[in-house]
Design an enzyme around this catalytic site. Structure first.
Site, PDB file in Angstrom:
ATOM      1  N   ASP A  26       0.400  -0.569  -0.218  1.00 37.30           N
ATOM      2  CA  ASP A  26       0.150   0.737   0.367  1.00 37.30           C
ATOM      3  C   ASP A  26       0.847   1.144   0.119  1.00 37.30           C
ATOM      4  O   ASP A  26       1.965   1.054   0.397  1.00 37.30           O
ATOM      5  CB  ASP A  26      -0.615  -0.174   1.482  1.00 37.30           C
ATOM      6  CG  ASP A  26      -2.613   0.921   0.932  1.00 37.30           C
ATOM      7  OD1 ASP A  26      -2.610   1.079  -0.008  1.00 37.30           O
ATOM      8  OD2 ASP A  26      -3.106   0.516   1.958  1.00 37.30           O
ATOM      9  N   ARG A  30      -0.156   7.792  -2.622  1.00 40.81           N
ATOM     10  CA  ARG A  30       0.025   8.921  -1.601  1.00 40.81           C
ATOM     11  C   ARG A  30       2.269   9.044  -1.826  1.00 40.81           C
ATOM     12  O   ARG A  30       2.431  10.296  -1.582  1.00 40.81           O
ATOM     13  CB  ARG A  30       0.366   7.938  -0.202  1.00 40.81           C
ATOM     14  CG  ARG A  30      -0.281   9.494   0.150  1.00 40.81           C
ATOM     15  CD  ARG A  30      -0.508   8.962   2.117  1.00 40.81           C
ATOM     16  NE  ARG A  30      -1.105   7.517   2.040  1.00 40.81           N
ATOM     17  CZ  ARG A  30      -1.612   6.778   2.845  1.00 40.81           C
ATOM     18  NH1 ARG A  30      -0.184   7.219   4.227  1.00 40.81           N
ATOM     19  NH2 ARG A  30      -1.744   6.044   2.941  1.00 40.81           N
ATOM     20  N   ASN A  74      -9.616  -3.101  -8.282  1.00 38.71           N
ATOM     21  CA  ASN A  74      -9.030  -2.403  -7.939  1.00 38.71           C
ATOM     22  C   ASN A  74      -9.704  -2.343  -9.411  1.00 38.71           C
ATOM     23  O   ASN A  74      -9.638  -0.616 -10.315  1.00 38.71           O
ATOM     24  CB  ASN A  74      -7.277  -2.482  -8.735  1.00 38.71           C
ATOM     25  CG  ASN A  74      -6.543  -2.580  -7.121  1.00 38.71           C
ATOM     26  OD1 ASN A  74      -6.322  -3.309  -6.999  1.00 38.71           O
ATOM     27  ND2 ASN A  74      -6.969  -1.925  -6.139  1.00 38.71           N
ATOM     28  N   ARG A  77     -10.510   1.644 -10.371  1.00 36.40           N
ATOM     29  CA  ARG A  77      -9.923   2.697 -10.974  1.00 36.40           C
ATOM     30  C   ARG A  77      -9.825   3.679 -11.976  1.00 36.40           C
ATOM     31  O   ARG A  77     -10.658   2.664 -12.743  1.00 36.40           O
ATOM     32  CB  ARG A  77      -8.144   2.596 -10.153  1.00 36.40           C
ATOM     33  CG  ARG A  77      -8.259   1.453  -8.414  1.00 36.40           C
ATOM     34  CD  ARG A  77      -6.828   1.697  -8.527  1.00 36.40           C
ATOM     35  NE  ARG A  77      -6.464   1.529  -6.936  1.00 36.40           N
ATOM     36  CZ  ARG A  77      -5.173   1.273  -6.232  1.00 36.40           C
ATOM     37  NH1 ARG A  77      -4.101   1.039  -7.805  1.00 36.40           N
ATOM     38  NH2 ARG A  77      -4.713   1.401  -5.436  1.00 36.40           N
TER      39      ARG A  77
END
Ligand code: V07
Length: 249
Positions: A26, A30, A74, A77
């Site tokens: 993860d 970010r 996913n 996305r």
């Protein structure tokens, strides 16, 4: 329980190495955003972390390293990001297969084939074929994987077998369910011993729900692209320091 895993010295401590380590990687997006870059740079750098961790895990004597590369969730996305992610296995293997061969690492995949582009499937299949005779660590990619869907699929197969008279309902036990999960391909290491999640999140997110029944969890605040072999060693040390009881006292 019989423990056949090796004992390796890390920082002068004898440690029991978990046979099956699973990772939720993860924090790639970010990481990129913090650097003012597009998310794909985070994924790209995340791939380097996969290489570092694979090499260290293999050196430490881990038997199976399962990486949660792409979940069935996913697909939600943005299409561009999904497209980019689908190219990563191709890029990964173009770059790393020689190194995997050198380390005697065998590639495996768990997950649903449906919806995965054929070029991606081909790259994964090639890597599995090319490394099939390797006898070292299994690098197991969870790709288009979701644990509930896996359990549903196993249930359907078992029910059909019962209808067809190939199995008695009485004989449907934990072993029977276990052999119908994707992780049958990594027998006898189906159960996860140590689950690691990066980036400060402390959730399972539909990852190997059945197989994590008795695993130890290790959470790191580092974003995945910052992950490296020394962080893996910390997780292995922390694993060693925990008493594993399997419900006993
Ligand atoms: C992906 C890099 C690692 C961090 C997580 C997100 C981005 C390696 C693979 C891969 C998957 C299957 C396979 C070989 C390699 C991969 C995705 C994303 C979707 F057989 N890294 N990586 N797949 N990232």
């Amino acid at each position: 329980m019989v423990c056949l895993t090796p004992v390796v010295m890390i920082e002068n401590e004898k440690i029991n190495i978990p046979a099956h380590v699973a990772m939720i990687m993860d924090g790639n997006g970010r990481w990129a955003e913090q650097k003012g870059k597009a998310r794909k740079f985070g994924h790209e750098e995340g791939m380097e972390a996969v290489r570092r961790v694979t090499m260290r895990a293999s050196e430490r004597g881990v038997k199976v390293l399962t990486l949660y590369a792409f979940s069935t969730e996913n697909w939600k996305r943005p299409p561009q990001e999904v497209h980019f992610l689908m190219q990563l296995p191709i890029r990964f293997f173009d770059r790393f297969v020689p190194e995997l061969q050198e380390k005697n690492v065998k590639v495996n995949m768990i997950g649903f084939e449906e919806k995965v582009p054929s070029s991606t499937k081909k790259a994964i299949q090639n890597a599995m074929d090319e490394t099939k005779d390797n006898t070292g660590m299994i690098l197991n990619f969870a790709f288009n994987y979701g644990s509930r869907a896996e359990i549903v699929k196993a249930t359907q197969t078992i029910c059909q077998k019962a209808i067809d008279g190939q199995i008695n309902v009485k004989d449907i036990d934990e072993k029977a369910i276990e052999t119908h999960l994707f992780t049958e391909s990594i027998t006898p290491y189906q159960d996860v011993d140590l689950l690691i999640r990066s980036s400060g999140e402390q959730r399972l997110s539909n990852f190997l729900l059945w197989q994590n029944a008795y695993s130890e969890f290790y959470f790191s605040d580092l974003l995945w692209p910052d992950f490296n072999g020394d962080v893996l060693d910390e997780a292995l040390l922390s694993y060693k320091n925990r008493q594993r009881r399997y419900g006993a006292v």
